[in-house]
Design an enzyme around this catalytic site. Structure first.
Site, PDB file in Angstrom:
ATOM      1  N   GLU A   9       4.118  46.301  68.315  1.00  0.00           N
ATOM      2  CA  GLU A   9       3.104  47.469  68.454  1.00  0.00           C
ATOM      3  C   GLU A   9       3.027  47.582  70.140  1.00  0.00           C
ATOM      4  OE1 GLU A   9       0.301  49.143  67.702  1.00  0.00           O
ATOM      5  OE2 GLU A   9      -0.333  48.412  66.312  1.00  0.00           O
ATOM      6  N   ASP A  10       2.595  49.109  70.218  1.00  0.00           N
ATOM      7  CA  ASP A  10       2.644  48.812  72.156  1.00  0.00           C
ATOM      8  C   ASP A  10       1.824  48.651  72.423  1.00  0.00           C
ATOM      9  OD1 ASP A  10      -0.219  50.422  70.292  1.00  0.00           O
ATOM     10  OD2 ASP A  10       0.744  52.470  71.015  1.00  0.00           O
ATOM     11  N   ASP A  43      -5.911  45.863  71.655  1.00  0.00           N
ATOM     12  CA  ASP A  43      -7.228  46.196  71.881  1.00  0.00           C
ATOM     13  C   ASP A  43      -8.270  45.287  71.078  1.00  0.00           C
ATOM     14  OD1 ASP A  43      -8.812  47.438  73.160  1.00  0.00           O
ATOM     15  OD2 ASP A  43      -8.939  48.972  72.182  1.00  0.00           O
ATOM     16  N   PHE A  80      -8.813  52.167  80.222  1.00  0.00           N
ATOM     17  CA  PHE A  80      -7.839  52.553  78.827  1.00  0.00           C
ATOM     18  C   PHE A  80      -6.614  53.103  79.659  1.00  0.00           C
ATOM     19  CE2 PHE A  80      -6.180  56.512  76.332  1.00  0.00           C
ATOM     20  CZ  PHE A  80      -6.681  56.152  75.415  1.00  0.00           C
ATOM     21  N   ARG A 118       2.322  60.228  76.388  1.00  0.00           N
ATOM     22  CA  ARG A 118       3.113  59.680  75.385  1.00  0.00           C
ATOM     23  C   ARG A 118       4.859  59.416  76.430  1.00  0.00           C
ATOM     24  NH1 ARG A 118       0.853  57.876  70.634  1.00  0.00           N
ATOM     25  NH2 ARG A 118       0.002  58.831  69.228  1.00  0.00           N
TER      26      ARG A 118
HETATM   27  P1  IMP Z   1      -7.162  48.119  67.777  1.00  0.00           P
HETATM   28  O1  IMP Z   1      -7.212  48.006  66.535  1.00  0.00           O
HETATM   29  O2  IMP Z   1      -8.352  48.166  68.866  1.00  0.00           O
HETATM   30  O3  IMP Z   1      -6.258  46.553  68.331  1.00  0.00           O
HETATM   31  O4  IMP Z   1      -6.508  49.103  68.619  1.00  0.00           O
HETATM   32  C1  IMP Z   1      -4.525  49.370  68.430  1.00  0.00           C
HETATM   33  C2  IMP Z   1      -3.928  50.530  68.502  1.00  0.00           C
HETATM   34  O5  IMP Z   1      -5.096  51.512  69.149  1.00  0.00           O
HETATM   35  C3  IMP Z   1      -3.160  51.034  69.507  1.00  0.00           C
HETATM   36  O6  IMP Z   1      -1.707  50.930  68.851  1.00  0.00           O
HETATM   37  C4  IMP Z   1      -2.598  52.625  70.303  1.00  0.00           C
HETATM   38  O7  IMP Z   1      -2.447  53.259  69.559  1.00  0.00           O
HETATM   39  C5  IMP Z   1      -4.882  52.339  70.357  1.00  0.00           C
HETATM   40  N1  IMP Z   1      -5.103  51.877  72.043  1.00  0.00           N
HETATM   41  C6  IMP Z   1      -5.685  50.797  72.434  1.00  0.00           C
HETATM   42  N2  IMP Z   1      -5.327  51.050  73.442  1.00  0.00           N
HETATM   43  C7  IMP Z   1      -5.775  51.595  73.657  1.00  0.00           C
HETATM   44  C8  IMP Z   1      -5.394  52.451  74.833  1.00  0.00           C
HETATM   45  O8  IMP Z   1      -6.270  51.890  76.837  1.00  0.00           O
HETATM   46  N3  IMP Z   1      -4.642  53.602  75.465  1.00  0.00           N
HETATM   47  C9  IMP Z   1      -4.283  54.199  74.506  1.00  0.00           C
HETATM   48  N4  IMP Z   1      -3.890  54.129  73.203  1.00  0.00           N
HETATM   49  C10 IMP Z   1      -4.487  52.307  72.772  1.00  0.00           C
END
Ligand code: IMP
Length: 175
Positions: free
Chosen positions: A98-99, A102, A151, A164
């Protein structure tokens, strides 16, 4: 490109050094095993490319999953698989790449989905971790950097599909 809105957080050498450390750890943990690395597109593209090339001794099968959950800087809360795996992962050692984690909703959805396919083991690695935003109980098995509630863009991470391609990670300031 509104690059003036982006404040660098981790430069390319810092990211490369941390990725090498994680790769070494993963190689040790999976020594002698075949690892199925599942790249979560599109955000993990750069991270996965560097991570997997930093473990040339590891036997790796590369798979990818297309997933969407975000619109702008806020999660939509709904995770959707836009491209599924091309092979069966039952009985395999699986590592989800995963990147960023959050709220954790994307990851918890994906882990549950993958677990139902009966892998021999299932772990996850993330380049970035924002634990302060978590809404589900979830701890990444391997994580590159823990960051505050900002962010971020670059190194695969986007804002509405842009940025990206930046070789560094920076904080995006919309104001
Ligand atoms: P989660 O489901 O809230 O944990 O979000 C995960 C996904 O949201 C990641 O795989 C990212 O694609 C996107 N995401 C969450 N935070 C960021 C950020 O700070 N920048 C860019 N993408 C984010």
């Amino acid at each position: 490109m509104e690059l003036h809105r982006i404040t660098p957080l981790f430069d390319a050498p810092a990211i490369a050094a941390r990725i090498r450390e994680i790769a070494r750890q993963i190689e040790q943990d999976y020594a002698g095993e075949t690892l199925v690395a599942i790249i979560v597109m599109k955000g993990s593209l750069m991270f996965a490319a560097d991570l997997l090339r930093a473990m040339p001794e590891q036997d790796v099968i590369v798979e990818y999953l297309g997933v969407t959950s975000y619109a702008g800087t806020e999660s939509t809360g709904t995770v959707r698989i836009t491209h599924d795996l091309a092979s069966d992962i039952s009985g395999k050692h699986v590592l989800l790449v995963e990147d960023i984690v959050d709220t954790g909703r994307t990851l918890s959805y994906l882990l549950e989905n993958l677990r139902s396919r009966r892998p021999a083991s299932l772990k996850m690695v993330t380049l970035l971790d924002k634990p302060s935003r978590r809404t589900v109980v979830l701890d990444p098995d391997y994580s590159g950097f823990v960051i505050p509630d900002h962010f971020v863009v670059g190194f695969g991470l986007d804002l509405d599909q842009r940025y990206r391609n930046l070789p560094f990670i920076g904080v995006y300031d919309p104001s």
